[in-house]
Design a protein around this motif. Structure first.
Motif, short mmCIF file in Angstrom:
data_model
loop_
_atom_site.label_atom_id
_atom_site.label_comp_id
_atom_site.label_asym_id
_atom_site.label_seq_id
_atom_site.Cartn_x
_atom_site.Cartn_y
_atom_site.Cartn_z
N TYR A 226 0.83 -1.20 0.00
CA TYR A 226 0.00 0.00 0.00
C TYR A 226 0.87 1.26 0.00
CZ TYR A 226 -3.42 -3.48 1.57
OH TYR A 226 -4.21 -4.59 1.67
N ILE A 227 1.97 1.20 0.74
CA ILE A 227 2.87 2.36 0.81
C ILE A 227 3.53 2.61 -0.54
CG2 ILE A 227 4.84 3.36 2.00
CD1 ILE A 227 2.45 2.90 3.79
N SER A 228 3.93 1.53 -1.21
CA SER A 228 4.58 1.70 -2.51
C SER A 228 3.64 2.35 -3.51
CB SER A 228 5.08 0.35 -3.03
OG SER A 228 4.00 -0.51 -3.31
N PHE A 229 2.34 2.06 -3.39
CA PHE A 229 1.37 2.73 -4.25
C PHE A 229 1.32 4.22 -3.96
CE2 PHE A 229 -3.01 4.41 -4.54
CZ PHE A 229 -3.18 4.35 -5.91
N ALA A 230 1.36 4.58 -2.68
CA ALA A 230 1.27 5.99 -2.30
C ALA A 230 2.50 6.78 -2.76
CB ALA A 230 1.11 6.11 -0.78
N TYR A 231 3.66 6.11 -2.82
CA TYR A 231 4.88 6.79 -3.24
C TYR A 231 5.15 6.68 -4.74
CZ TYR A 231 6.76 7.87 1.43
OH TYR A 231 6.97 8.39 2.68
N SER A 232 4.29 5.96 -5.47
CA SER A 232 4.53 5.80 -6.90
C SER A 232 4.55 7.16 -7.58
CB SER A 232 3.45 4.91 -7.53
OG SER A 232 2.16 5.49 -7.38
N GLY A 233 5.45 7.31 -8.52
CA GLY A 233 5.69 8.60 -9.16
C GLY A 233 7.13 9.02 -9.05
N TRP A 234 7.86 8.43 -8.11
CA TRP A 234 9.29 8.76 -7.99
C TRP A 234 10.05 8.36 -9.25
CZ3 TRP A 234 12.05 4.44 -8.80
CH2 TRP A 234 11.47 3.21 -8.47
N ASN A 235 9.64 7.30 -9.93
CA ASN A 235 10.35 6.87 -11.13
C ASN A 235 10.21 7.87 -12.26
OD1 ASN A 235 7.63 6.31 -11.25
ND2 ASN A 235 7.87 4.31 -12.23
N ALA A 236 9.01 8.43 -12.46
CA ALA A 236 8.82 9.42 -13.52
C ALA A 236 9.60 10.70 -13.24
CB ALA A 236 7.34 9.73 -13.68
N ALA A 237 9.76 11.04 -11.98
CA ALA A 237 10.44 12.29 -11.62
C ALA A 237 11.90 12.29 -12.03
CB ALA A 237 10.32 12.52 -10.11
N ALA A 238 12.52 11.12 -12.12
CA ALA A 238 13.94 11.05 -12.47
C ALA A 238 14.18 11.19 -13.97
CB ALA A 238 14.53 9.72 -11.98
N TYR A 239 13.13 11.19 -14.79
CA TYR A 239 13.31 11.17 -16.23
C TYR A 239 13.79 12.49 -16.81
CZ TYR A 239 10.56 6.83 -16.08
OH TYR A 239 10.10 5.59 -15.82
N ILE A 240 13.77 13.56 -16.06
CA ILE A 240 14.17 14.86 -16.61
C ILE A 240 15.64 15.16 -16.35
CG2 ILE A 240 11.85 15.82 -16.31
CD1 ILE A 240 13.16 17.45 -13.94
N ALA A 241 16.43 14.13 -16.04
CA ALA A 241 17.85 14.35 -15.72
C ALA A 241 18.56 15.13 -16.82
CB ALA A 241 18.54 13.01 -15.48
N GLY A 242 18.20 14.88 -18.09
CA GLY A 242 18.87 15.55 -19.19
C GLY A 242 18.56 17.02 -19.30
N GLU A 243 17.51 17.50 -18.64
CA GLU A 243 17.12 18.91 -18.73
C GLU A 243 17.50 19.72 -17.49
OE1 GLU A 243 14.85 16.45 -19.72
OE2 GLU A 243 15.48 16.83 -21.78
N VAL A 244 18.10 19.06 -16.51
CA VAL A 244 18.43 19.73 -15.25
C VAL A 244 19.80 20.39 -15.36
CG1 VAL A 244 18.88 19.39 -12.78
CG2 VAL A 244 17.04 18.14 -13.91
N GLN A 245 19.91 21.59 -14.83
CA GLN A 245 21.19 22.29 -14.78
C GLN A 245 22.16 21.52 -13.88
OE1 GLN A 245 20.25 26.16 -13.28
NE2 GLN A 245 18.91 26.69 -14.98
N ASN A 246 23.39 21.33 -14.36
CA ASN A 246 24.41 20.64 -13.58
C ASN A 246 23.85 19.33 -12.99
OD1 ASN A 246 26.75 20.01 -12.21
ND2 ASN A 246 26.49 21.58 -10.62
N PRO A 247 23.44 18.38 -13.85
CA PRO A 247 22.71 17.19 -13.39
C PRO A 247 23.47 16.34 -12.39
CG PRO A 247 23.46 16.90 -15.65
CD PRO A 247 23.69 18.33 -15.31
N GLU A 248 24.80 16.29 -12.52
CA GLU A 248 25.57 15.46 -11.59
C GLU A 248 25.35 15.90 -10.14
OE1 GLU A 248 26.73 17.16 -14.10
OE2 GLU A 248 27.87 15.88 -15.47
N ARG A 249 25.13 17.18 -9.94
CA ARG A 249 24.94 17.72 -8.59
C ARG A 249 23.46 17.90 -8.24
NH1 ARG A 249 27.49 20.81 -4.67
NH2 ARG A 249 26.23 22.46 -3.72
N ASN A 250 22.69 18.43 -9.19
CA ASN A 250 21.31 18.82 -8.88
C ASN A 250 20.29 17.69 -8.96
OD1 ASN A 250 21.93 21.49 -8.32
ND2 ASN A 250 21.71 22.14 -10.44
N VAL A 251 20.53 16.67 -9.79
CA VAL A 251 19.58 15.56 -9.85
C VAL A 251 19.48 14.84 -8.51
CG1 VAL A 251 19.16 13.27 -10.84
CG2 VAL A 251 19.59 15.21 -12.34
#
Length: 462
Positions: A226-251
């Motif tokens: 049940y908890i994993s359902f409530a936290y689902s969405g963390w995987n999609a959030a990581a997909y913008i790594a290529g658009e983040v400024q200084n990704p090595e630090r800010n991602v």
């Protein structure tokens, strides 16, 4: 806490990234455009959904302890954080859209990528749409009892599908408003709970002798579904790594801050629940927010809060109705025999993918209970999240020459911890709830049959 205006911008980024909306002068996703705080806000907006309003009542049946419930929510946050940090590396290595569908195809085999996309249609979007609509209907029925719950659930799914296939701009603006309102509601609920709420009889956060053994039990592991359902969405959030400024630090920083912020909100809200309600009052209850609101404000105030929760749940239905068909359409375009799923209407929207998602979601509403749907979602998605995070190890072995711009912090401990916790949840779900496992594996088997049939058709036509 991330700034309010950053949260709004984060919502727009989600829509631009996953939907392809041409924002007029508002958001540009050129490489390096997304700053640290905006990326963190995106994580917050993308995770918070139906689960926080609905799952604690079911969790309390497996974990009948206030301190156990809070530990479960904290552990779920750790699991989400480890997964998001691991996905960030894959996103940097393979920045194309498609998520697990793209990662698993490249790392393992196109068949596994197809299965992840197929499962996403059922367990990643259609089932959560049905669960969110059912939760909406439960809260809406409290204030409008003349409308049967199944009718309300079906109407909200149909309405959101129509909205997002009719006008992308209107649908996107609606999503932004509801997302911001939902987060505002949670913060307000927490404040009111501590200011106006009264502790239930016998409230305590201390450990009893038997609670230590409970934390390592199979029921506790199943409760984490049940908890994993409530936290689902963390995987999609990581997909913008290529658009983040200084990704090595800010991602990694944005993932830590964003997921950490959600963890704090979830823990505080659940502290309000266990502070005001007793475990027997919570067990098996879907509308846990309504019960708590009535204990704080009385029946009139509780009805007002239930209305607000119902409106907030519209955001969850809307976001999944909007995003799901994009993954399905991408899968259809790549698969001979299923290309009709990728066909767009005059407005450039994948209408057939929307319609098949609508039919499946309606079927869930009419045939499955809310609790069964949550377990099915959590179990099935955990299998593919496990394979994807395992792919971090596999990708490094297969591409020793690759120099990642973003590396998983704490490697190999962080992805290994995710794999261990996920395996624990999956194994005990199979043991304790074999029907859930059968449904999950059955969906995968159906997808495999379809893949083999379409792949044979492709070979005959080439």
């Amino acid at each position: 806490m991330v700034k309010f205006q950053e949260l709004i911008f984060g919502c727009l980024v989600i829509i631009k990234k996953y939907v392809g909306l041409p924002q007029k002068g508002q958001v540009s996703l050129a490489r390096g455009q997304v700053g640290f705080r905006t990326a963190a806000a995106l994580v917050v907006a993308n995770i918070i959904g139906t689960g926080i309003f609905t799952t604690t009542g079911f969790l309390s049946s497996d974990v009948p302890s206030p301190i156990g419930i809070l530990i479960a929510w904290a552990l779920g946050g750790v699991l989400a954080l480890c997964g998001a940090l691991s996905y960030g590396e894959l996103a940097a290595a393979m920045p194309q859209s498609g998520g697990e569908y793209h990662y698993l195809s490249k790392i393992y085999h196109p068949a596994l990528g197809f299965l992840s996309g197929f499962v996403s249609l059922f367990a990643g979007f259609a089932a959560p749409i049905a669960a969110s609509a059912t939760a909406f209907a439960k809260h809406f029925h409290i204030v409008a009892p003349m409308i049967p719950e199944p009718v309300a659930a079906l109407l909200i799914i149909i309405l959101m599908t129509f909205l997002h296939t009719w006008d992308l701009h209107i649908g996107s603006r609606t999503q932004n408003v509801f997302t911001v309102a939902k987060i505002t509601l949670i913060i307000g609920f927490i404040i009111c709970g501590f200011v106006f709420g009264k502790a239930s009889a016998g409230f305590s956060l201390s450990f009893r002798g038997d609670e230590f053994s409970m934390l390592t039990s199979g029921k506790f592991a199943v409760g984490l579904i049940y908890i994993s359902f409530a936290y689902s969405g963390w995987n999609a959030a990581a997909y913008i790594a290529g658009e983040v400024q200084n990704p090595e630090r800010n991602v990694p920083k944005s993932l830590i801050l964003g997921t950490g912020t959600v963890m704090v909100l979830y823990l505080l809200l659940n502290l309000v629940f266990v502070y005001i309600l007793t475990i027997p009052e919570m067990q098996g209850q879907l509308a846990i927010g309504d019960l708590t609101a009535r204990a704080i404000f009385g029946d009139v105030g509780g009805s007002i809060v239930s209305t607000l929760i119902a409106l907030a749940l519209v955001s969850s239905v809307s976001s999944m109705v909007m995003a799901g068909p994009r993954i399905t359409a991408a899968m259809g375009k790549d698969t001979q025999g299923l290309q009709w799923l990728g066909k767009n209407n005059k407005r450039g929207l994948p209408l057939n993918a929307f319609l098949i998602q609508l039919v499946i979601a309606i079927t869930y509403v009419l045939t499955a209970s809310f609790e069964d749907t949550l377990r099915y979602i959590g179990f099935t998605l955990s299998l593919f999240a496990f394979l994807t995070v395992l792919g971090v190890f596999v990708y490094r072995v297969k591409h020793p020459e690759w120099i990642p711009k973003y590396k998983t912090p704490g490697y190999p401990v962080v992805p290994a911890l995710f794999l261990v916790l996920s395996a624990w949840i999956v194994i005990y779900t199979i043991i304790e709830n074999y029907k859930t496992a059968i449904a999950g594996f059955g969906t995968i088997a159906l997808g495999l049959v379809i893949y083999m049939a379409t792949n044979q058709h492709k070979n005959k036509t080439t």
